[in-house]
Design a protein around this motif. Structure first.
Motif, PDB file in Angstrom:
ATOM      1  N   TYR A 112       0.930  -1.294   0.085  1.00 29.04           N
ATOM      2  CA  TYR A 112       0.121  -0.196  -0.107  1.00 29.04           C
ATOM      3  C   TYR A 112       1.061   1.339   0.261  1.00 29.04           C
ATOM      4  CZ  TYR A 112      -4.543  -2.217   1.077  1.00 29.04           C
ATOM      5  OH  TYR A 112      -5.714  -3.162   1.116  1.00 29.04           O
ATOM      6  N   ILE A 113       0.581   2.154  -0.968  1.00 28.98           N
ATOM      7  CA  ILE A 113       1.062   3.565  -0.824  1.00 28.98           C
ATOM      8  C   ILE A 113      -0.068   4.490  -0.527  1.00 28.98           C
ATOM      9  CG2 ILE A 113       2.134   5.525  -1.893  1.00 28.98           C
ATOM     10  CD1 ILE A 113       3.484   3.508  -3.819  1.00 28.98           C
ATOM     11  N   LEU A 114       0.062   5.189   0.905  1.00 25.44           N
ATOM     12  CA  LEU A 114      -0.975   5.852   1.256  1.00 25.44           C
ATOM     13  C   LEU A 114      -0.435   7.146   1.278  1.00 25.44           C
ATOM     14  CD1 LEU A 114      -2.057   3.783   4.466  1.00 25.44           C
ATOM     15  CD2 LEU A 114      -2.868   3.689   2.153  1.00 25.44           C
ATOM     16  N   ASN A 115      -1.218   8.272   0.859  1.00 27.21           N
ATOM     17  CA  ASN A 115      -0.961   9.590   0.875  1.00 27.21           C
ATOM     18  C   ASN A 115      -1.973  10.267   1.514  1.00 27.21           C
ATOM     19  OD1 ASN A 115       1.462  10.047  -1.240  1.00 27.21           O
ATOM     20  ND2 ASN A 115       0.339   8.352  -2.002  1.00 27.21           N
ATOM     21  N   ILE A 160       8.232  -0.789 -10.516  1.00 29.78           N
ATOM     22  CA  ILE A 160       9.200  -1.487  -9.630  1.00 29.78           C
ATOM     23  C   ILE A 160       8.866  -2.490  -8.503  1.00 29.78           C
ATOM     24  CG2 ILE A 160      10.370  -0.828  -7.451  1.00 29.78           C
ATOM     25  CD1 ILE A 160      10.708   2.024  -8.615  1.00 29.78           C
ATOM     26  N   ALA A 161       7.455  -2.281  -8.316  1.00 34.01           N
ATOM     27  CA  ALA A 161       6.832  -3.471  -7.628  1.00 34.01           C
ATOM     28  C   ALA A 161       6.630  -4.649  -8.464  1.00 34.01           C
ATOM     29  CB  ALA A 161       5.576  -3.139  -6.898  1.00 34.01           C
ATOM     30  N   ALA A 162       6.241  -4.566  -9.445  1.00 35.17           N
ATOM     31  CA  ALA A 162       6.094  -5.683 -10.560  1.00 35.17           C
ATOM     32  C   ALA A 162       7.241  -6.563 -10.692  1.00 35.17           C
ATOM     33  CB  ALA A 162       5.269  -5.052 -11.514  1.00 35.17           C
ATOM     34  N   LEU A 166       0.751  -3.323  -6.347  1.00 35.32           N
ATOM     35  CA  LEU A 166       0.672  -2.022  -5.602  1.00 35.32           C
ATOM     36  C   LEU A 166      -0.617  -1.650  -5.386  1.00 35.32           C
ATOM     37  CD1 LEU A 166       3.006   0.253  -4.702  1.00 35.32           C
ATOM     38  CD2 LEU A 166       2.497   1.167  -6.881  1.00 35.32           C
ATOM     39  N   ARG A 167      -1.201  -0.980  -4.337  1.00 35.87           N
ATOM     40  CA  ARG A 167      -2.346  -0.160  -4.133  1.00 35.87           C
ATOM     41  C   ARG A 167      -2.212   1.329  -3.780  1.00 35.87           C
ATOM     42  NH1 ARG A 167      -6.310   1.661  -0.875  1.00 35.87           N
ATOM     43  NH2 ARG A 167      -8.426   0.997  -1.355  1.00 35.87           N
TER      44      ARG A 167
END
Length: 147
Positions: free
Chosen positions: A6-9, A39-41, A47-48
């Motif tokens: 998770y990328i939270l903003n 990058i994650a892949a 990624l979420r």
């Protein structure tokens, strides 16, 4: 084990690329998501990305991550300096957490020097521009792969 990061903003990051480009640059949050997803892949992760101007929505995403994420990258924006509630939510998450700030918060106004989130974060990136997100995703991939 989950292979989702998770990328939270937090607040105002929906305006990335438009708001104060002299501080935050011209890259948009969609650009950040594309770069980080690639990058994650490459590392076998998904990624979420989530952004909200509302503290409770960020907390809800952290709670959701408890069941579906191996790690969290978080740029809480101004909530960094004010939100014990986000800290408490992060403390319920068992995976690694990386705190990420586009600007160097330690070179800015004194009120920005304190971070509640840092009390939980396994790493902190500040002042690396939007590339900090990419570094944070690489680190989360390493930490999640090792566990």
């Amino acid at each position: 084990m989950s292979k989702t990061i998770y990328i939270l903003n937090g607040p105002n990051l929906n305006l990335l690329g438009q708001r104060e480009p002299e501080i935050y640059g011209h890259t948009t949050l969609a650009d950040v998501e594309r770069a980080c997803a690639a990058i994650a892949a490459q590392q076998g992760f998904q990624l979420r990305l989530f952004q909200s101007n509302h503290e409770g929505a960020i907390i809800d995403s952290i709670h959701e991550a408890r069941a579906s994420a191996c790690g969290i990258v978080i740029n809480p924006g101004a909530f960094t300096h004010t939100s014990i509630a986000i800290l408490d939510a992060l403390n319920t998450f068992e995976g690694p957490v990386i705190e990420c700030h586009i600007s160097n918060i330690h070179k800015r106004e004194a009120f920005r020097h304190h971070s509640y989130v840092s009390l939980r974060a396994d790493g902190v990136l500040a002042g690396m521009g939007v590339e900090g997100y990419e570094l944070a995703v690489r680190r989360i991939c390493s930490l999640c792969a090792a566990s």
